[in-house]
Enzyme design. Structure first.
Site, short mmCIF file in Angstrom:
data_model
loop_
_atom_site.label_atom_id
_atom_site.label_comp_id
_atom_site.label_asym_id
_atom_site.label_seq_id
_atom_site.Cartn_x
_atom_site.Cartn_y
_atom_site.Cartn_z
N LEU A 21 -4.40 63.81 14.30
CA LEU A 21 -4.73 62.56 15.01
C LEU A 21 -4.65 61.35 14.08
CD1 LEU A 21 -7.83 63.71 17.12
CD2 LEU A 21 -5.60 63.02 18.01
N LYS A 71 -5.63 70.10 -0.34
CA LYS A 71 -6.65 69.17 -0.86
C LYS A 71 -7.05 69.46 -2.31
CE LYS A 71 -8.68 67.80 3.53
NZ LYS A 71 -9.92 67.61 4.31
N GLY A 131 -21.62 77.14 6.31
CA GLY A 131 -20.26 77.15 5.77
C GLY A 131 -20.26 76.78 4.31
N GLY A 249 -17.46 65.99 15.11
CA GLY A 249 -16.86 65.47 13.87
C GLY A 249 -15.84 64.36 14.07
#
Ligand code: NAP
Length: 285
Positions: A21, A71, A131, A249
């Site tokens: 997006l 990343k 997580g 989120g």
């Protein structure tokens, strides 16, 4: 918009990138702020990451976002890394510098700005982080400075332990504790702020949640699920059914993009523009 000889090109590198997006955020921001810039996704193969960064520099790309699975892997390809990104160990934004790019992490300040804009208090709270993946690490670094206690729960205990040890080192206090997911039953009494940073519940498996026991949700007063597709996750539904407030989120995605855009273009994005882009993102989901 008119593309001409002065148009700055920015983009996203990752694999896959088809469903991103980010072009919605950046191209609309360029329109709203009157910057002559376009933003496009670039699919980069694993073996060509370094070539892609060199090529981007050669083509004078004005800035890049970096997504999974690069990343961490992108860091050795950079000229410099900002102190926060170094602490988190992950970079999601590249800004041109002498001879190449400097790496930043806007996921963490993006989440913080999103939480502030939703009126969520972090300071002094006791928090549960579900997580211990790439994003959870950034969240843990942010929370460790602010909360009174942080419980990191993960399916793979060793990953939670590694993050807890690291953030305790940075914070200079034993703020974080690592546990297996199922050890939520032994959380001390009280109400918690929860951040859901696992993949469980993401589209298309929208009926899943990382914990389903009502007993856990009774302990949560406010929750932030980093997933934004679906817009309301099973985790969020469970929080709400048990009397808590729950957010997805999408605002984190919005603000990590806005902070990257501000770094590339040396501008400050107004709250009104941020709201407008948020509305557009919701329509695109
Ligand atoms: P990651 O590094 O792959 O980590 C995935 C995490 O999910 C790990 O802790 C993993 O546990 C856990 N997990 C995966 N499947 C699970 C299952 N079936 N049961 C229990 N735990 C499970 O991923 P990431 O990059 O950190 O991303 C995590 C989430 O954040 C994703 O949903 C992503 O969409 C979201 N995200 C949102 C934004 C935003 O801007 N809103 C930005 C980035 C990411 P193990 O360690 O045991 O494998």
């Amino acid at each position: 918009m008119e593309i001409n000889g002065l148009t700055k090109t920015c983009g996203l590198i990752g694999n896959p990138v088809e469903h991103t997006l980010s072009p919605v955020i950046h191209n609309y921001l360029a329109k709203l702020t009157g910057v002559n810039m376009v933003y496009v996704p670039f699919l980069v193969e694993q073996t060509l990451l370094e070539d892609a960064i060199k090529g981007a520099h050669a083509l004078k790309l004005g800035g890049l976002n970096v997504t999974v699975p690069y990343k961490e892997k992108v860091i050795p390809c950079l000229k410099k890394t900002d102190a926060l990104a170094e602490k988190i160990g992950a970079v999601n934004t590249l800004v041109p510098c002498e001879g190449g790019y400097m790496g930043y992490n806007t996921d963490m300040p993006g989440l913080y700005r999103a939480m502030v804009s939703d009126g969520i208090r972090i300071e002094g709270e006791q928090a549960v982080l579900l997580g211990a993946g790439g994003v959870a690490r950034a969240v843990a670094v942010m929370l460790a400075d602010k909360v009174s206690k942080l419980y990191i729960l993960n399916r793979t205990l060793q990953k939670a332990e590694a993050i807890a040890a690291e953030v305790n080192g940075y914070a200079g206090r034993a703020v974080a504790e690592a546990h297996r997911l199922e050890e939520y039953t032994s959380l001390p009494a009280g109400k918690y702020l929860a951040i859901q940073a696992t993949n469980k519940g993401m589209y298309p498996k929208t009926e899943e949640a990382v914990i389903t026991d009502k007993g856990f949700y009774e302990k949560i007063h406010t929750a932030y699920d980093l997933i934004y597709n679906p817009f309301e996750t099973k985790f969020m539904k469970l929080v709400k059914e048990n009397g808590g407030r729950a957010y997805n989120g999408l605002k984190m995605l919005l603000y990590q993009g806005i902070i990257a855009y501000e770094l590339w273009n040396d501008v400050s994005v107004s709250d009104t523009d941020a709201e407008e882009i948020y509305t557009r993102l919701k329509e695109k989901l």
